[in-house]
Design a protein around this motif. Structure first.
Motif, short mmCIF file in Angstrom:
data_model
loop_
_atom_site.label_atom_id
_atom_site.label_comp_id
_atom_site.label_asym_id
_atom_site.label_seq_id
_atom_site.Cartn_x
_atom_site.Cartn_y
_atom_site.Cartn_z
N VAL A 22 0.82 -1.22 0.00
CA VAL A 22 0.00 0.00 0.00
C VAL A 22 0.86 1.27 0.00
O VAL A 22 0.44 2.29 -0.53
CB VAL A 22 -1.01 -0.01 1.18
CG1 VAL A 22 -0.31 0.04 2.52
CG2 VAL A 22 -2.01 1.11 1.07
N PHE A 23 2.06 1.20 0.57
CA PHE A 23 2.92 2.39 0.65
C PHE A 23 4.20 2.26 -0.18
O PHE A 23 5.06 3.12 -0.11
CB PHE A 23 3.30 2.67 2.10
CG PHE A 23 2.11 2.87 3.00
CD1 PHE A 23 1.17 3.84 2.73
CD2 PHE A 23 1.93 2.07 4.12
CE1 PHE A 23 0.07 4.03 3.55
CE2 PHE A 23 0.84 2.24 4.95
CZ PHE A 23 -0.10 3.23 4.67
N ALA A 24 4.32 1.22 -0.96
CA ALA A 24 5.57 0.93 -1.69
C ALA A 24 6.00 2.06 -2.63
O ALA A 24 7.19 2.26 -2.83
CB ALA A 24 5.42 -0.37 -2.46
N TYR A 25 5.04 2.78 -3.20
CA TYR A 25 5.42 3.81 -4.18
C TYR A 25 5.66 5.18 -3.56
O TYR A 25 6.03 6.13 -4.25
CB TYR A 25 4.35 3.92 -5.28
CG TYR A 25 3.05 4.52 -4.81
CD1 TYR A 25 2.83 5.89 -4.88
CD2 TYR A 25 2.04 3.73 -4.27
CE1 TYR A 25 1.65 6.45 -4.42
CE2 TYR A 25 0.86 4.28 -3.83
CZ TYR A 25 0.67 5.64 -3.90
OH TYR A 25 -0.49 6.19 -3.45
N LEU A 26 5.46 5.32 -2.25
CA LEU A 26 5.68 6.61 -1.59
C LEU A 26 7.17 6.90 -1.47
O LEU A 26 7.98 6.00 -1.28
CB LEU A 26 5.07 6.61 -0.18
CG LEU A 26 3.56 6.48 -0.08
CD1 LEU A 26 3.15 6.49 1.39
CD2 LEU A 26 2.85 7.59 -0.84
N ASP A 27 7.54 8.18 -1.55
CA ASP A 27 8.95 8.53 -1.36
C ASP A 27 9.30 8.43 0.13
O ASP A 27 8.43 8.37 0.99
CB ASP A 27 9.28 9.90 -1.95
CG ASP A 27 8.58 11.06 -1.25
OD1 ASP A 27 8.47 11.05 0.00
OD2 ASP A 27 8.15 11.99 -1.94
N ARG A 28 10.59 8.37 0.40
CA ARG A 28 11.06 8.14 1.77
C ARG A 28 10.56 9.21 2.74
O ARG A 28 10.20 8.91 3.88
CB ARG A 28 12.59 8.06 1.79
CG ARG A 28 13.18 7.72 3.14
CD ARG A 28 12.82 6.33 3.58
NE ARG A 28 13.30 6.05 4.93
CZ ARG A 28 13.21 4.88 5.51
NH1 ARG A 28 12.68 3.85 4.88
NH2 ARG A 28 13.66 4.70 6.73
N LYS A 29 10.53 10.47 2.30
CA LYS A 29 10.08 11.56 3.18
C LYS A 29 8.64 11.34 3.62
O LYS A 29 8.30 11.56 4.78
CB LYS A 29 10.21 12.91 2.46
CG LYS A 29 11.46 13.65 2.74
CD LYS A 29 11.35 15.05 2.20
CE LYS A 29 12.18 15.95 3.07
NZ LYS A 29 12.64 17.13 2.44
N ALA A 30 7.79 10.92 2.69
CA ALA A 30 6.38 10.70 3.00
C ALA A 30 6.22 9.52 3.97
O ALA A 30 5.43 9.59 4.92
CB ALA A 30 5.58 10.45 1.72
N VAL A 31 6.99 8.45 3.75
CA VAL A 31 6.91 7.28 4.63
C VAL A 31 7.42 7.62 6.02
O VAL A 31 6.83 7.22 7.03
CB VAL A 31 7.70 6.09 4.03
CG1 VAL A 31 7.77 4.93 5.00
CG2 VAL A 31 7.05 5.63 2.73
N GLU A 32 8.50 8.40 6.10
CA GLU A 32 9.02 8.81 7.41
C GLU A 32 8.01 9.70 8.14
O GLU A 32 7.83 9.59 9.36
CB GLU A 32 10.36 9.51 7.26
CG GLU A 32 11.48 8.54 6.92
CD GLU A 32 12.81 9.22 6.66
OE1 GLU A 32 12.86 10.47 6.54
OE2 GLU A 32 13.82 8.48 6.56
N ALA A 33 7.34 10.58 7.40
CA ALA A 33 6.32 11.45 8.00
C ALA A 33 5.15 10.61 8.50
O ALA A 33 4.59 10.88 9.58
CB ALA A 33 5.86 12.49 6.99
N LEU A 34 4.77 9.58 7.74
CA LEU A 34 3.71 8.67 8.17
C LEU A 34 4.11 7.97 9.47
O LEU A 34 3.33 7.93 10.44
CB LEU A 34 3.40 7.66 7.07
CG LEU A 34 2.37 6.57 7.37
CD1 LEU A 34 1.02 7.17 7.70
CD2 LEU A 34 2.27 5.61 6.19
#
Length: 141
Positions: A22-34
């Motif tokens: 579900v989150f594989a295509y998000l950039d690292r900044k977005a995943v870290e913010a999540l």
């Protein structure tokens, strides 16, 4: 140093999240913010994560363990790691439409709606991931 330990823990959660489809295509900044927007919780088996018809103030990303989705007592689906739980109440601005019960011990990222809404404002790709997952589930995919 406590600050370093917290950053390492957040980085580990971000690594887990980025490994989920579900989150594989998000950039690292977005995943870290999540990862930084939520709190990892540990729940025992047979615990109601969310309850049908109740107001909602949070949703969850399953990191490990399994759950059952029940409506009026009937099992509708089983959810596994990577599943979103309770996002429909956020997307549709309504009460819970089902009860979700842990069937094993569960580790999940709990996301408060206020924090998630703020996150969506800064990282629209995260909101798109949540909406895409909800749309997919709603379409029966």
């Amino acid at each position: 140093d406590v600050g370093v330990m917290i950053m390492e823990a957040l980085s580990a959660v971000a690594d887990e999240l980025s490994g989920l489809p579900v989150f594989a295509y998000l950039d690292r900044k977005a995943v870290e913010a999540l990862a930084a927007s939520g709190r990892v919780v540990h729940l025992p088996a047979h615990w109601a994560l969310v309850s049908e018809s109740q107001p909602a103030d949070s949703c969850y990303v399953l990191l490990s363990g399994t759950t059952e989705v029940r409506k009026a007592g009937a099992v509708l689906a089983q959810l596994e790691p990577g599943s979103l739980v309770g996002e429909a109440a956020l997307v549709e601005h309504r009460t819970r439409n089902a009860t979700v019960v842990t069937t094993t011990e569960v580790r999940a990222l709990r996301l408060g709606f206020a924090e998630l809404t703020a996150l969506f404002g800064h990282h629209p790709s995260v909101e798109q991931a949540f909406r895409a997952e909800w749309d997919k589930r709603n379409a029966g995919v």
